[in-house]
Design a protein around this motif. Structure first.
Motif, mmCIF file in Angstrom:
data_model
loop_
_atom_site.group_PDB
_atom_site.id
_atom_site.type_symbol
_atom_site.label_atom_id
_atom_site.label_comp_id
_atom_site.label_asym_id
_atom_site.label_seq_id
_atom_site.Cartn_x
_atom_site.Cartn_y
_atom_site.Cartn_z
ATOM 1 N N ASP A 192 47.377 40.811 41.654
ATOM 2 C CA ASP A 192 46.972 40.520 40.279
ATOM 3 C C ASP A 192 45.788 41.433 39.968
ATOM 4 O O ASP A 192 44.678 41.227 40.472
ATOM 5 C CB ASP A 192 46.575 39.052 40.135
ATOM 6 C CG ASP A 192 46.383 38.660 38.664
ATOM 7 O OD1 ASP A 192 45.882 39.489 37.886
ATOM 8 O OD2 ASP A 192 46.733 37.515 38.310
ATOM 9 N N TYR A 193 46.053 42.448 39.170
ATOM 10 C CA TYR A 193 45.022 43.463 38.913
ATOM 11 C C TYR A 193 43.789 42.857 38.268
ATOM 12 O O TYR A 193 42.661 43.249 38.576
ATOM 13 C CB TYR A 193 45.603 44.560 38.016
ATOM 14 C CG TYR A 193 44.659 45.730 37.808
ATOM 15 C CD1 TYR A 193 44.593 46.763 38.739
ATOM 16 C CD2 TYR A 193 43.836 45.789 36.691
ATOM 17 C CE1 TYR A 193 43.734 47.822 38.563
ATOM 18 C CE2 TYR A 193 42.964 46.847 36.504
ATOM 19 C CZ TYR A 193 42.922 47.875 37.443
ATOM 20 O OH TYR A 193 42.059 48.914 37.260
ATOM 21 N N ASP A 194 43.991 41.925 37.368
ATOM 22 C CA ASP A 194 42.849 41.382 36.618
ATOM 23 C C ASP A 194 42.139 40.268 37.367
ATOM 24 O O ASP A 194 40.906 40.213 37.386
ATOM 25 C CB ASP A 194 43.342 40.870 35.250
ATOM 26 C CG ASP A 194 43.918 42.000 34.409
ATOM 27 O OD1 ASP A 194 43.296 43.080 34.384
ATOM 28 O OD2 ASP A 194 44.988 41.800 33.811
ATOM 29 N N GLN A 195 42.891 39.362 38.005
ATOM 30 C CA GLN A 195 42.284 38.184 38.610
ATOM 31 C C GLN A 195 42.009 38.337 40.104
ATOM 32 O O GLN A 195 41.196 37.610 40.652
ATOM 33 C CB GLN A 195 43.201 36.958 38.396
ATOM 34 C CG GLN A 195 43.492 36.652 36.947
ATOM 35 C CD GLN A 195 42.235 36.330 36.154
ATOM 36 O OE1 GLN A 195 41.307 35.720 36.683
ATOM 37 N NE2 GLN A 195 42.204 36.751 34.889
ATOM 38 N N GLY A 196 42.676 39.276 40.743
ATOM 39 C CA GLY A 196 42.490 39.421 42.177
ATOM 40 C C GLY A 196 43.156 38.299 42.954
ATOM 41 O O GLY A 196 44.006 37.575 42.442
ATOM 42 N N LEU A 197 42.758 38.132 44.191
ATOM 43 C CA LEU A 197 43.358 37.121 45.056
ATOM 44 C C LEU A 197 42.602 35.806 45.042
ATOM 45 O O LEU A 197 43.089 34.808 45.560
ATOM 46 C CB LEU A 197 43.418 37.636 46.504
ATOM 47 C CG LEU A 197 44.340 38.838 46.747
ATOM 48 C CD1 LEU A 197 44.225 39.302 48.183
ATOM 49 C CD2 LEU A 197 45.781 38.506 46.415
ATOM 50 N N GLY A 198 41.390 35.812 44.493
ATOM 51 C CA GLY A 198 40.633 34.570 44.410
ATOM 52 C C GLY A 198 40.311 34.009 45.783
ATOM 53 O O GLY A 198 39.782 34.698 46.648
ATOM 54 N N GLU A 199 40.648 32.734 45.976
ATOM 55 C CA GLU A 199 40.357 32.071 47.239
ATOM 56 C C GLU A 199 41.114 32.698 48.404
ATOM 57 O O GLU A 199 40.728 32.532 49.563
ATOM 58 C CB GLU A 199 40.728 30.577 47.140
ATOM 59 C CG GLU A 199 39.900 29.778 46.160
ATOM 60 C CD GLU A 199 38.528 29.453 46.706
ATOM 61 O OE1 GLU A 199 38.322 29.664 47.910
ATOM 62 O OE2 GLU A 199 37.662 28.998 45.932
ATOM 63 N N PHE A 200 42.194 33.403 48.100
ATOM 64 C CA PHE A 200 43.025 33.971 49.160
ATOM 65 C C PHE A 200 42.667 35.423 49.464
ATOM 66 O O PHE A 200 43.433 36.124 50.113
ATOM 67 C CB PHE A 200 44.508 33.865 48.797
ATOM 68 C CG PHE A 200 45.044 32.473 48.906
ATOM 69 C CD1 PHE A 200 45.653 32.043 50.065
ATOM 70 C CD2 PHE A 200 44.907 31.574 47.857
ATOM 71 C CE1 PHE A 200 46.141 30.759 50.174
ATOM 72 C CE2 PHE A 200 45.382 30.281 47.953
ATOM 73 C CZ PHE A 200 46.006 29.867 49.122
#
Length: 1496
Positions: A139-147
């Motif tokens: 996800d280019y905009d949100q990234g992987l976040g918690e992962f």
């Protein structure tokens, strides 16, 4: 686990991979062989060795109730999950003992973890035949976040000095990271700086942060750190630093101490000219440490850099060998500018755009009409091909090269040959043709537009048996390459011996291409049906990937095993860091490769600004792996099971080097991902990893929060509740079948499915606990326990003595290897910190289950109901209770077993002989049984093992009884390791005080009993060293001194000091605390505190020694010889105890104490292993200790070392005048002339040469100094400046010449300088001779003529012979023919200047006498004068030749004849006596030479 400590704040260090299982044992009754002792323990149970699984349809998988939109990624079409199965079926489940059941589960889980997942690059993971899709979550905009798979843990910025050096650069700046020596390197023009980034940045240590190498003359091209070959250098040299410049390669040797982070670099004068090669690539073979290199100016040739510690006529110490060409071409570059003789003309271009748009049905291998797309073919063709990278696969003995035209070549390394032959080649055109057969639509693929491979990396055979090489292109595509023919599957199954015989096994072939993810999201027509929309979505996803420009302009990449791809993308501003990591949980669970991809915001800017390139201008120069890979096995199967090794291996770390500093990232284990305990994160984690992994991680976190967040009960309770409710509960199997796997085959559970009926029962009859699939919570618990014990589970508990011969298969002992003491066991195969970790972790697990028994199903006994509808539920709960009960009892057994090991460890720590005494009570059979015991057998013992341990405990008690120990004390210690109100340390301190008091009360009445009490007190105090205060120690020491127990008091203090900082609790990283990172400042503070505590104890020791010396002095004055001898022995023993210490820090303080007492000369008498390092370290800044050091070496006849120290002192910055330095050099020269060992002869010769050269320069400098002191022409202030400069360090000979001797007109010293510097410019030499004679002539006639009573030729004779005796041995500096002319010229001028005096006319032979007294032989003067007479076409003045004949030649011949017996034997005396006027024809010597053809 990786880190160490206590309880759940503790972990044990891994001691290597564990064995697969318990070795088969042959019963002793079947051997009947007296030569061997066979273990008698029936440990192995064949019924528990098979691995069987339930088939559970209610497993966690992709068939989740949650919709696809809520998942982290969309599964590919036609996805079939080959889910790993932890649902173990245990035969005879209900009849096994709890410990057998626990052992079975833990062993089976270890086996499963070692078999899954399959090869990361297995055909199913890289195949593009089905869909052509590379599976990413991106996800280019949100990234992987918690992962997000990596987190930044540290950032080290460059110090100011780096930027100062960078701003001063003129040409080239390069950066790199040497993790092995913990240094970053910066090459600025021709200067190389090594930055110690581990050193805290401070204004006080700026000078020690950087180590500068400025001895390099030319611009640095590249730098490489390699391991040296064995046997070439001394063992202290552990690295070599290769520096390539535009003209040569330099080798520097490095001595690095990782414990002290101390780096020393030496220049051994190893270099080789590489003019024209432009060397820009190094690589090293880890197997042999051979160094290979290539150069931009030498095309595709590969060279090997050889070095040795010996040189010969045929080979230098440092040499280069071209491995890809021979003959004349080995010594010249293959590409000479302007000459295309050696140009490589084969076409490597890609097909044209039209060919890409419409690929032919069958690509012809001989097509020659292709052109390179998006490039000017003519321009590319004119660029010479050269190598840009070399890569070595040491396991397969293969060397790969990558050229600037993206051509990969393969060479087979063979130690038997000196040439490399190209075995295979892969060109861009071949890659395109192979890709055409893999992908249906080549129109979408953008990888071949401006195609360029920027990097190649080999894949270890341990990681993959399918893929051997990965090439990365400039747009971020990964080209997977395999070796072998088209039938790669069959080739991979062939034995390595057969594959090596075939050239086809080394053929490079394209396996597949992994495209980067795309930023674009597929747009699907909402009006289509679900099947068509899914198909359209997948089609667009594939197209977007194949056209993806996400990683366009990739400049740097790295692949970290297993499955981590790092890529640096160049942008208009800051570089971007892209990371694609294999989702190890999904891979293990489904055997399907999916990658988590993201851009890492390493610059510290916000995510949005980072994505839009609005961050600061930061550029990445290097990526370096800092820690070993986290692979779980050494085979492709199970290699990528990072989840299995997360507790036994350090988390993966890598560093990126930017233009601002170093940034370190660390892999985030599952506990890091789930630590927030967010519901959505946990649900996604379950979908990807399965319920078992989720439960295991939640249990880990529940225990960690329970120990590290005790003040915040919310997280603890939440983690407990989540674990208790996670996953499926126990249930009856849907279909009473199992799948059975042969563990020896190493296959996955689903790959060897053999169905069988379980007991022939069905649900219609009464179900039993054997038909129950246990809860995911139980399997998660087993998973955690098995991984905590993974590395120790199959290891042996005890280590045999070195001389004991053990059969590793049968565990039999060879009787002939047993000595008279009948001891077989050396010690334990585990250390104290590991045992402490296991005990603490097990206790925390037990406490967790006790605390949460009411909320976890199965922990408490189930209640029975008469309702038949509840029968199946009761059966499931009963099975769950049996399983959890087995685990609780297994954990309790483990705690007791580890506590037993702690008892043994403590016995060893007191004294190794105590450990030996324990085993002397055991029979050889029992000792053999103990050696065959694995941790699995000890932790969960059967009856026989328990009896064996009871025998060992009896031995411990018997040993203590024999030594007068308390039975109650040792029994209580074995039964209960720690009291509620009084720790064992307190008990020991009390017992020590009790023994000291008893000893004081006994006094001199019973010395033996008194000494016994004192020794017991010392042992007890040593045992509780961590709990002792300084007051306790001082009080105990005072009692010992009152009783004259000096030796014991010193021994106690030394042992207490030695244990400070060793057995203290380590808090650098707790086992279940993922956020605790110890800072370097805290560690340094801890060391500082420990050293302060040691110094306090050392002061007590020194005070004891002072008291001993004073008392010995008083006793000596008493004249009681018996008392004197007795106390002198005590004093000597006390000092010997100090000298016998192995603590370096103590010895250094001890020697400092000697110096402070004014008896430093006593250090010369010492022979401890620390006195020499002390003198060497301290003498660097202390002249007195430096003198002491060379005296120390000389006293022991180590003359080379003494000469080395004297030489170092002579050139040091110590305040020494020139005479003292010359004295040092003279002494050093004398030592070099002493007898030395044969192995040092070469070094002594080299050192002697260096010292002699320096000695000669120093003497010239002394002459210059003397001349200046006597020179009245120089002003006093200038003279003082010159004397100050000259009367200090030895100056370079060039500086002496340019600044002093030549400007001041000391031409005789100029000539001496010419000689010692081996100067060869004859014009300059003759000029100085002319000036020298002119100065003599001028001084004689203009300044001091009135003072001279002698003629000019006599004055000239005296001056010339003084300088001539120093120079006559050098023909260049002492040209006889030219000097004859000059002397004759100035004598002639002097005669003409003063014609009135007859005294001015020189006698016959005046010139000959000058040369004879200067040390020139008659024969040399004769031939020179004869040549002047014969060939003198131009006379320096009229009559010069005639004067030589009449005045000199006749005189020369007669005097020669008179002094040379050999000449008298050859020529008769009459010919000499009758010689009148000289001529060539009448020359008797010339006549003899012509007549006999023999030179005289």
């Amino acid at each position: 686990m990786y880190n160490t400590g206590q309880s759940f704040n503790a972990a044990s260090a891994s001691n290597g991979s564990s064995n697969v299982g318990t070795s088969a044992r042959t019963p002793s009754s079947t051997l009947n062989n007296s030569k061997f002792i066979t273990p008698t323990l029936p440990i192995k149970n064949p019924n528990l060795e098979s691995l069987q699984f339930y088939e559970d349809r209610n497993s966690s998988g992709i068939n989740s109730s949650r919709g696809n939109l809520s998942k982290r990624f969309v599964h590919p079409a036609n996805f079939e999950s080959n889910e790993v199965n932890y649902k173990i079926n245990v035969p005879n489940f209900s009849n096994l003992t709890p410990l057998e059941l626990g052992s079975k589960y833990i062993s089976d889980f270890n086996k499963i973890d070692s078999m899954t997942p399959v090869d990361l690059y297995h055909g199913e993971n890289i195949s593009k035949t089905d869909s052509g899709l590379d599976n990413y979550y991106f996800d280019y905009d949100q990234g992987l976040g918690e992962f997000s798979r990596f987190e930044k843990i540290n950032q080290i910025n460059f110090p100011d000095k780096y930027f100062d050096e960078y701003n001063s650069t003129q040409l080239i700046t390069k950066l790199g990271l040497f993790h092995d020596i913990e240094r970053a390197w910066v090459a600025i023009d021709n200067k190389l700086l090594l930055w110690n980034y581990k050193l805290p940045q401070s204004s006080f240590n700026q000078s020690s942060q950087f180590l500068t190498i400025d001895q390099i003359r030319h611009t640095i091209l590249t730098v490489k750190l390699v391991k040296p070959k064995a046997g070439v250098f001394v063992k202290e040299v552990n690295y070599l630093l290769l520096v390539s410049t535009t003209m040569s390669i330099h080798i520097f040797i490095i001595k690095y101490n990782p414990q002290l982070n101390n780096l020393e670099i030496f220049n051994p004068d190893l270099s080789i000219s590489t003019q024209g090669l432009i060397v820009n690539n190094f690589t090293v073979n880890p197997k042999t440490n051979d160094i290979y290199f290539s150069g931009e100016g030498d095309g595709i040739n590969i060279w090997r850099l050889d070095y040795s510690n010996k040189s010969s006529f045929m080979k230098n110490k440092c040499d280069k060998v071209c491995l890809t060409k021979s003959g004349l071409s080995m010594v010249i570059p293959s590409k000479i500018p302007g000459l295309d003789l050696f140009n490589y003309s084969e076409d490597h271009s890609l097909p044209s755009n039209s060919s890409i748009n419409t690929p032919p049905a069958s690509a012809s291998a001989s097509s020659s009409t292709t052109t390179t797309p998006a490039n000017d073919p003519t321009k590319l063709a004119n660029i010479p091909e050269s190598i840009v990278q070399l890569e070595i696969d040491e396991e397969r003995d293969i060397l790969y090269s990558l050229s600037n035209k993206s051509v990969i070549r393969l060479y087979k390394l063979d130690s038997k040959t000196e040439q490399l032959t190209e075995q295979s080649r892969l060109t861009p055109a071949q890659i395109f043709r192979s890709a055409s057969s893999l992908f249906n639509d080549m129109n979408n693929i953008k990888v071949f537009e401006r195609f360029k491979i920027i990097d190649i990396q080999h894949i270890s055979s341990k990681e993959s048996g399918t893929i051997q090489l990965i090439a990365i292109t400039s747009n971020g595509c990964r080209i997977l390459i395999k070796l072998g023919g088209p039938t790669s599957t069959l080739g991979s199954l062939l034995p390595s011996s057969l594959k090596s015989r075939s050239a086809a096994s080394l053929r490079l072939n394209l396996a597949t291409i992994k495209f980067p993810p795309s930023r674009e999201t597929p747009v699907v027509n909402a009006e289509l049906d679900a099947f068509t929309k899914s198909k359209q979505y997948l089609f667009q996803l594939i197209q977007n990937q194949q056209k993806s420009q996400l990683l366009k302009n990739t400049k740097l990449s790295k692949i970290i095993s297993p499955g981590v791809f790092l890529c640096v993308k160049r942008t208009k501003k800051s570089d971007k860091l892209f990371i694609a990591t294999a989702n190890y949980g999904f891979l293990k669970k489904n055997n399907k490769l999916v990658e988590d991809a993201e851009f890492i915001n390493y610059t510290g800017a916000s995510a949005s600004s980072a994505n839009e390139d609005n961050g600061s201008y930061t550029y990445i120069h290097d990526i370096v792996q800092l820690t070993p890979s986290m692979n779980a096995t050494e085979t492709p199967n199970g290699y990528c099971n990072i989840l299995a090794s997360q507790y036994t291996k350090e988390p993966l770390k890598f560093a990126i080097l930017t233009n601002f500093g170093i940034i370190i990232y660390q892999y985030r284990n599952p506990d890091s991902i789930l630590k927030s305990l967010k519901e959505e994160t946990i649900e996604n984690f379950i979908e990807e990893n399965g319920f078992e992994e989720a439960c295991s991680t939640l249990l880990y976190l529940a225990c960690a929060y329970g120990n590290t967040h005790s003040s915040n009960d919310l997280f603890k309770r939440k983690a407990q509740v989540l674990f208790s409710s996670c996953g499926n509960s126990a249930r009856l199997v849907d279909n009473p079948t199992i799948s059975q796997s042969n563990t020896n085959a190493g296959l996955l559970p689903h790959q060897s499915q053999q169905l069988a009926n379980i007991g022939g029962t069905t649900h219609d009859s009464h179900p039993t606990v054997d038909q129950v699939i246990l809860s995911d919570r139980f399997y998660g618990t087993i998973l955690l326990i098995s991984r905590l014990l993974r590395d120790s589970w199959n290891k042996k508990v005890f280590i045999p003595l070195p001389h004991i011969k053990v059969n590793n298969i049968t565990n039999q002992i060879d009787s002939s290897s047993i000595k008279e003491d009948n001891l077989l066991v050396k010690g334990l195969n585990i250390d104290k910190k590991q045992v402490e970790f296991f005990i603490g972790s097990i206790i925390v697990l037990i406490d967790f289950f006790v605390e949460n028994g009411s909320i976890i199903q199965g922990l408490n006994a189930p209640s029975y109901s008469s309702d038949p509808n509840q029968f199946e539920s009761e059966v499931c709960l009963r099975a769950e209770h049996i399983a959890f009960g087995a685990i609780i009892k297994s954990l309790t057994s483990m705690k007791e077993a580890f506590s037993f090991l702690m008892v043994l460890i403590e016995e060893i720590q007191i004294n190794q002989s105590n450990f030996d005494d324990i085993f002397k009570f055991l029979s050889l059979v029992n000792q053999t049984n103990l050696l065959s015991l694995s941790f699995k057998d000890l932790l969960l013992p059967n009856r026989e093992v328990k009896n064996l341990i009871k025998d060992l405990l009896s031995s411990i008690i018997n040993k203590n009884i024999l030594k007068g120990g308390s039975i109650d004390l040792i029994a209580d210690s074995l039964q209960n390791r720690c009291g509620s109100f009084c720790s064992i340390d307190d008990v020991f301190i009390f017992k020590a005080i009790e023994n000291l008091t008893r000893a004081k009360n006994i006094g001199n009445r019973d010395n033996d009993l008194k000494n016994k009490c004192l020794k017991n007190a010392v042992l007890l105090l040593e045992e509780v060293h961590d709990s002792l205060t300084l007051e306790n120690i001082e009080n105990s020491i005072n009692i010992m001194l009152d009783l004259d127990y000096y030796v014991g008091a010193v021994e106690l203090l030394l042992k207490l000091a030695q244990k400070i900082g060793i057995n203290s609790k380590i808090s650098s990283r707790v086992a279940f605390d993922v956020n605790n990172i110890t800072s370097a400042t805290t560690a340094a503070r801890t060391v500082e505190i420990d050293n302060a505590r040691k110094l306090q104890l050392y002061k007590l020791i020194f005070s004891i020694l002072t008291k001993v010396d004073l008392k010995a002095l008083r006793i000596t004055e008493s004249n009681n010889q018996l008392h004197i001898n007795e106390f002198i022995d005590i004093r000597d023993s006390t000092y010997e105890t100090c000298f016998a210490s192995q603590d370096k820090f103590f010895h250094y303080q001890f020697y400092e104490w000697f110096i402070s007492q004014g008896v430093s000369e006593r250090l010369l008498e010492l022979n401890t292993p620390f006195i020499l390092p002390f003198l060497e370290e301290k003498s660097v800044n202390d002249l007195t200790l430096s003198d002491l050091l060379w005296l120390y070496h000389a006293k022991r006849e180590r003359y080379y070392d003494a000469a080395t120290i004297l030489h170092a002192s002579a050139i040091s910055d110590f305040k020494l005048d020139l005479q003292q330095r010359i004295e040092y050099l003279s002494r050093a020269n004398g030592f070099c002339n002493c007898v030395c060992p044969p192995n040092l002869r070469q070094k002594v010769i080299q050192l002697s040469s260096v010292i002699q050269e320096l000695f000669d320069v120093a003497n010239v400098q002394l002459d210059v100094l003397t001349a200046i002191q006597a020179d009245d022409r120089i002003k006093p202030e200038n003279k003082d400046i010159a004397i100050s400069a000259l009367n200090f360090k030895v100056l370079p000979i060039t500086e002496l010449f340019n600044n002093y001797s030549d400007p001041l007109g000391y031409y005789d010293l100029d000539l001496v300088i010419f000689k010692i510097s081996d100067y060869k410019n004859s014009d300059d030499i003759l000029k100085r001779w002319e000036l020298y004679f002119e100065k003599i002539y001028y001084d004689y006639f203009n300044n001091q003529k009135s003072k001279h009573q002698d003629a000019f030729y006599i004055h000239l004779h005296n001056s010339f012979t003084t300088i001539g005796s120093k120079l006559s041995s050098n023909d260049l500096v002492f040209p006889i023919d030219e000097l004859i002319k000059l002397i004759s010229k100035y004598i002639k001028q002097a005669t003409e200047e003063n014609t009135t005096s007859a005294v001015e006319s020189p006698p016959k032979g005046a010139i000959v006498d000058m040369f004879i007294k200067s040390g020139v032989n008659y024969d040399k003067i004769y031939y020179v004068m004869k040549s002047l007479i014969e060939h003198n076409a131009f006379e320096i003045y009229a009559g010069f030749t005639t004067e030589l004949k009449n005045q000199e030649m006749t005189y020369l011949i007669k005097n020669w004849y008179a002094t040379d017996k050999r000449l008298r034997d050859l020529i008769s005396a009459d010919k000499i006596n009758n010689l009148g006027a000289y001529s060539i024809d009448k020359d008797p010597i010339n006549t003899f030479v012509k007549g006999n053809g023999v030179f005289v």
